[in-house]
Design a protein around this motif. Structure first.
Motif, mmCIF file in Angstrom:
data_model
loop_
_atom_site.group_PDB
_atom_site.id
_atom_site.type_symbol
_atom_site.label_atom_id
_atom_site.label_comp_id
_atom_site.label_asym_id
_atom_site.label_seq_id
_atom_site.Cartn_x
_atom_site.Cartn_y
_atom_site.Cartn_z
ATOM 1 N N LEU A 272 0.805 -1.163 0.044
ATOM 2 C CA LEU A 272 0.060 0.083 -0.108
ATOM 3 C C LEU A 272 0.902 1.172 0.119
ATOM 4 O O LEU A 272 2.066 1.204 0.584
ATOM 5 C CB LEU A 272 -0.895 -0.068 1.259
ATOM 6 C CG LEU A 272 -1.872 -0.924 1.556
ATOM 7 C CD1 LEU A 272 -2.552 -1.124 2.760
ATOM 8 C CD2 LEU A 272 -2.970 -0.657 0.346
ATOM 9 N N THR A 274 1.866 4.814 1.278
ATOM 10 C CA THR A 274 1.672 5.199 2.622
ATOM 11 C C THR A 274 2.089 6.786 2.468
ATOM 12 O O THR A 274 2.643 7.187 1.649
ATOM 13 C CB THR A 274 2.643 4.709 3.736
ATOM 14 O OG1 THR A 274 4.125 4.883 3.438
ATOM 15 C CG2 THR A 274 2.444 3.256 3.500
ATOM 16 N N ALA B 194 -1.970 2.106 6.635
ATOM 17 C CA ALA B 194 -1.524 1.670 5.466
ATOM 18 C C ALA B 194 0.262 1.071 5.788
ATOM 19 O O ALA B 194 0.699 0.085 5.320
ATOM 20 C CB ALA B 194 -1.204 2.323 4.255
ATOM 21 N N GLN B 195 0.770 1.924 6.596
ATOM 22 C CA GLN B 195 1.968 1.621 7.238
ATOM 23 C C GLN B 195 2.323 0.329 7.811
ATOM 24 O O GLN B 195 2.995 -0.322 7.744
ATOM 25 C CB GLN B 195 2.638 2.705 8.204
ATOM 26 C CG GLN B 195 2.734 4.168 7.447
ATOM 27 C CD GLN B 195 3.097 5.273 8.422
ATOM 28 O OE1 GLN B 195 3.206 5.042 9.508
ATOM 29 N NE2 GLN B 195 3.076 6.511 7.907
ATOM 30 N N ASN B 198 1.352 -2.788 5.649
ATOM 31 C CA ASN B 198 2.817 -3.246 5.029
ATOM 32 C C ASN B 198 3.899 -3.576 5.825
ATOM 33 O O ASN B 198 4.419 -4.545 5.278
ATOM 34 C CB ASN B 198 3.485 -1.834 4.389
ATOM 35 C CG ASN B 198 2.898 -1.349 3.195
ATOM 36 O OD1 ASN B 198 1.955 -1.828 2.709
ATOM 37 N ND2 ASN B 198 2.788 0.022 2.843
ATOM 38 N N GLN B 201 3.060 -7.135 6.287
ATOM 39 C CA GLN B 201 3.411 -8.338 5.332
ATOM 40 C C GLN B 201 4.930 -8.348 5.040
ATOM 41 O O GLN B 201 5.197 -9.447 4.929
ATOM 42 C CB GLN B 201 3.083 -7.447 3.923
ATOM 43 C CG GLN B 201 1.371 -7.560 4.061
ATOM 44 C CD GLN B 201 0.852 -7.176 2.538
ATOM 45 O OE1 GLN B 201 1.124 -6.006 2.053
ATOM 46 N NE2 GLN B 201 -0.047 -7.999 1.962
ATOM 47 N N HIS B 223 -6.724 -7.005 0.841
ATOM 48 C CA HIS B 223 -5.519 -6.552 0.538
ATOM 49 C C HIS B 223 -4.383 -7.644 0.958
ATOM 50 O O HIS B 223 -3.368 -8.015 0.434
ATOM 51 C CB HIS B 223 -4.924 -5.253 0.949
ATOM 52 C CG HIS B 223 -3.696 -4.851 0.393
ATOM 53 N ND1 HIS B 223 -3.375 -4.293 -0.755
ATOM 54 C CD2 HIS B 223 -2.602 -4.628 1.283
ATOM 55 C CE1 HIS B 223 -1.972 -3.986 -0.618
ATOM 56 N NE2 HIS B 223 -1.547 -4.225 0.521
ATOM 57 N N ILE B 224 -4.572 -8.011 2.282
ATOM 58 C CA ILE B 224 -3.520 -8.761 3.122
ATOM 59 C C ILE B 224 -3.519 -10.278 2.978
ATOM 60 O O ILE B 224 -2.694 -11.068 3.078
ATOM 61 C CB ILE B 224 -3.447 -8.136 4.552
ATOM 62 C CG1 ILE B 224 -2.130 -8.505 4.966
ATOM 63 C CG2 ILE B 224 -4.453 -8.591 5.179
ATOM 64 C CD1 ILE B 224 -1.686 -7.955 6.213
ATOM 65 N N CYS B 225 -5.213 -10.843 2.996
ATOM 66 C CA CYS B 225 -5.157 -12.191 2.993
ATOM 67 C C CYS B 225 -5.107 -13.092 1.878
ATOM 68 O O CYS B 225 -5.506 -12.609 0.684
ATOM 69 C CB CYS B 225 -6.650 -12.422 3.542
ATOM 70 S SG CYS B 225 -6.964 -11.650 5.293
ATOM 71 N N THR B 226 -4.680 -14.352 2.063
ATOM 72 C CA THR B 226 -4.726 -15.637 1.003
ATOM 73 C C THR B 226 -6.137 -15.818 0.773
ATOM 74 O O THR B 226 -6.705 -16.339 -0.111
ATOM 75 C CB THR B 226 -3.757 -16.394 1.332
ATOM 76 O OG1 THR B 226 -3.249 -16.305 2.680
ATOM 77 C CG2 THR B 226 -2.467 -16.173 0.411
#
Lengths: 336, 326
Positions: A272, A274, B194-195, B198, B201, B223-226
């Protein structure tokens, strides 16, 4: 052109705390036409709620309006004596807050609380006010309103409580509704219902709405205009279409980029975007643009002084040196 | 364990809470906060659990860590049956299963420096000598993007995002394999969200972590999950690969949820699938499918019989008569 319903000019609301003065609202200007809606967006602490509370003059004890004007239906609310202001509140300007449970009184039925302002402001009899309360509850789509009116707040779901608050807010037929994060405490399916309800009331009653929110998605779908606030100032303002299609201020651009979106197949970003850094300490705001320390386009001029608004296109105002704003060099003014 | 093997399996998990507390009397009603939930998480993946308040997603996460004792069910982690462990053994096991909470301000002790907070799990599990632990704390702070010099400061000196980083450093201290992240970004401003997303991840790749990511924010989950599981009133109603679940949601509740999310694009336009009613305000048990009073496509059998969670495409399960009959 008729004058706008609400016009705020260079509003200054400061918080006087033990640790010093916070310029929570620092030269905010905007207007709302009759029947129009404006979304005031920003992150926590940017001054958006204090702006809303300034309009109805329900500020916390530490806050004072020290400058500017709030013109509403031809009157400057800053100069209005307490008694006419009290009559205006609820009757011409109403407000809905984030958490309906803290705004509703737990020991009275919902119907009694919706009827209350009608007795106070409209001189209705208790009986007539009650009937009107039930009718209002029907208007905000509370099922079985006659029975629900006899319920206590804790017996209603969060969404129903917020509907009851809205019924109360519109009971005296106000011209302006200030909704401060009205759906933030609610689940997303209920949020959608409440926002639709506000849109419907706006059309049916010709209501103007100031929608205060941190959620750009909520603004995109529900208001005509948007003003983006950062550290007490409006950094960008314009129509929703314009701001979302071609945002000008680096803060707005950053905000729009870092919101994760529901995407279609294959579109998922790995990382994303930032906005680096953190919001500045409100006691030590930089002399110029408060966003400069986090801004990818910052330059020396940004720190020199007050950034003037610049008209980027018709109705689209931005405060950014990199976009054409001029700088009022405060340090030079003092020596001159 | 190589990626892709099942690290955690949950079988028929239930957690019931008594409603009303008449002293000495047996409670008349029970809230089925988690009501027969089964799923598994593969090593290295991020499984999302989404749902609205009261769906049981947080309780599910807490039961897996035994921070809340489940009423029944079986939880197998890395071959070990967690519910069969004695409290002592469970405490030792917790090295491998950690948690990140929504509000780091509530989970950090305001009187402890953040260095002490991050060090605490190392002391409890007797890891390293004092100087070794100090070195480790500095490394952990660096790992989550904080200045190691912050170790001597207190939580109130930090912003929400920085405090969440401290919470993450603390969770990482014992080098766990598995982390339950319960609404880790919900209390944060969007630019900070968002920070942190990230960071989670990056850490997952760096340390080979497996996440259970609990959130009501659908966009973050996508956004983050499989894979994603959707919960409604204590039940898992749909489970599938993220792409499939968002592209072709099968359960009407998932469709409603997905179409309710405001889109930060005024020109996108979206067709809302509207629920029939608000969620129930009472805890009374709903016969048949728990979603039937709100379902826009309700059928007769939904009111009387509860649809089982069935795999109708490879890796995509749904509990809905309409979806399974089609």
């Amino acid at each position: 052109m008729a004058e706008p319903l609400l016009e705020i000019a260079d509003l200054q609301t400061h918080l006087f705390t033990d640790r010093g003065v916070v310029r929570a609202v620092d030269g905010v200007s905007f207007s709302i036409e009759r029947g129009a809606s404006l979304g005031l967006v920003g992150e926590s602490g940017c001054g958006k709620s204090i702006t809303g509370l300034s309009i109805i003059r329900l500020l916390p004890p530490s806050a004072r309006m020290v400058g500017g004007a709030i013109r509403f239906e031809g009157q400057n609310l800053l100069e209005l004596p307490a008694e006419p202001m009290r009559r205006l509140r609820g009757r011409r300007i109403a407000m809905v807050f984030q958490d309906p449970m803290t705004s509703l009184n737990p020991v009275f039925t919902v119907g009694t609380q919706i009827a209350e302002p009608l007795v106070v402001h409209e001189n209705l009899s208790r009986r007539a006010a009650w009937d009107r309360a039930v009718e209002l509850m029907r208007q905000v789509a509370i099922p079985d309103p006659a029975r629900r009116a006899r319920s206590y707040p804790h017996e209603l779901s969060g969404g129903m409580r917020q509907r009851a608050m809205i019924a109360m807010a519109i009971s005296c037929g106000p011209a302006l509704l200030i909704a401060d994060e009205p759906t933030t405490a609610l689940d997303v399916t209920i949020q959608a219902e409440i926002l639709e309800l506000l849109g419907r009331l706006r059309r049916d009653m010709g209501l103007s709405i100031l929608l205060i929110t941190h959620d750009l998605g909520v603004v995109a779908e529900n208001t005509d205009d948007v003003a983006v606030m950062y550290a007490g100032k409006i950094v960008e303002r314009g129509s929703v279409r314009e701001i979302f299609r071609s945002p000008q201020h680096p803060y707005t651009i950053g905000l729009l980029r870092c919101v994760p979106r529901i995407t279609t197949a294959g579109d998922r970003q790995g990382r994303l975007e930032t906005i680096e850094g953190v919001v500045p300490n409100p006691f030590e705001l930089p002399p110029g643009c408060a966003f400069a320390p986090r801004c990818p386009e910052a330059r020396a001029e940004c720190d020199l002084g007050e950034i003037d608004p610049y008209l980027a296109s018709e109705g689209h105002v931005v405060r950014c040196v990199a976009r054409g704003s001029s700088v009022r060099k405060t340090s030079l003014d003092k020596t001159a | 364990m190589p990626d892709g093997q099942e690290l955690l399996q949950v079988f028929d998990l239930e957690k019931h809470y008594p409603l009303g507390s008449a002293l000495f009397a047996r409670p008349k009603h029970w809230v089925r906060a988690v009501d027969g939930v089964s799923f598994s998480i593969r090593s290295g993946e991020t499984l999302g659990l989404v749902g609205e308040s009261g769906s049981g997603k947080t309780t599910t996460g807490r039961c897996i860590l035994r921070l809340t004792e489940p009423t029944s069910g079986r939880i197998v982690f890395d071959g070990v049956d967690l519910l069969a462990l004695r409290p002592r053994e469970m405490r030792a096991m917790r090295r491998h299963l950690q948690v990140i909470f929504q509000d780091p301000y509530a989970s950090l002790d305001p009187r402890m420096t953040i260095g002490a907070s991050v060090e605490e799990p190392l002391i409890i599990h007797r890891v390293g000598s004092r100087p070794e632990r100090k070195v480790k704390v500095r490394a952990l702070l660096e790992d989550v993007g904080l200045d190691p010099g912050f170790a001597s400061r207190y939580p109130h000196e930090f912003s929400g995002g920085q405090r969440q980083r401290v919470g993450i450093a603390r969770a990482l201290a014992l080098q766990p394999k598995f982390i339950v992240a319960d609404e880790p970004v919900s209390a944060l401003d969007v630019s900070v969200q968002a920070q942190i997303v990230n960071l989670l991840q990056v850490l997952q790749r760096r340390h080979g972590l497996t996440y259970l990511f609990i959130s009501h924010g659908m966009a973050v989950v996508q956004h983050i999950c499989t894979r994603v599981g959707v919960m409604y009133l204590g039940k898992l109603v749909e489970l599938g690969e993220t792409e499939a679940l968002f592209e072709r949601p099968l359960h009407p509740y998932t469709q409603v949820l997905r179409s309710s999310i405001p889109n930060p694009d005024p020109e996108a336009g979206r067709e809302r699938i509207r629920p029939q009613a608000d969620p129930p305000a009472t805890a009374e048990r709903i016969p048949g499918c728990p979603f039937h009073p709100r379902c826009p496509y309700v059928m007769e059998e939904c009111r009387v019989q509860e649809p089982p969670l069935l795999e109708i495409r490879p890796g995509h399960k749904v509990a809905c008569f309409l979806a399974t009959s089609a």
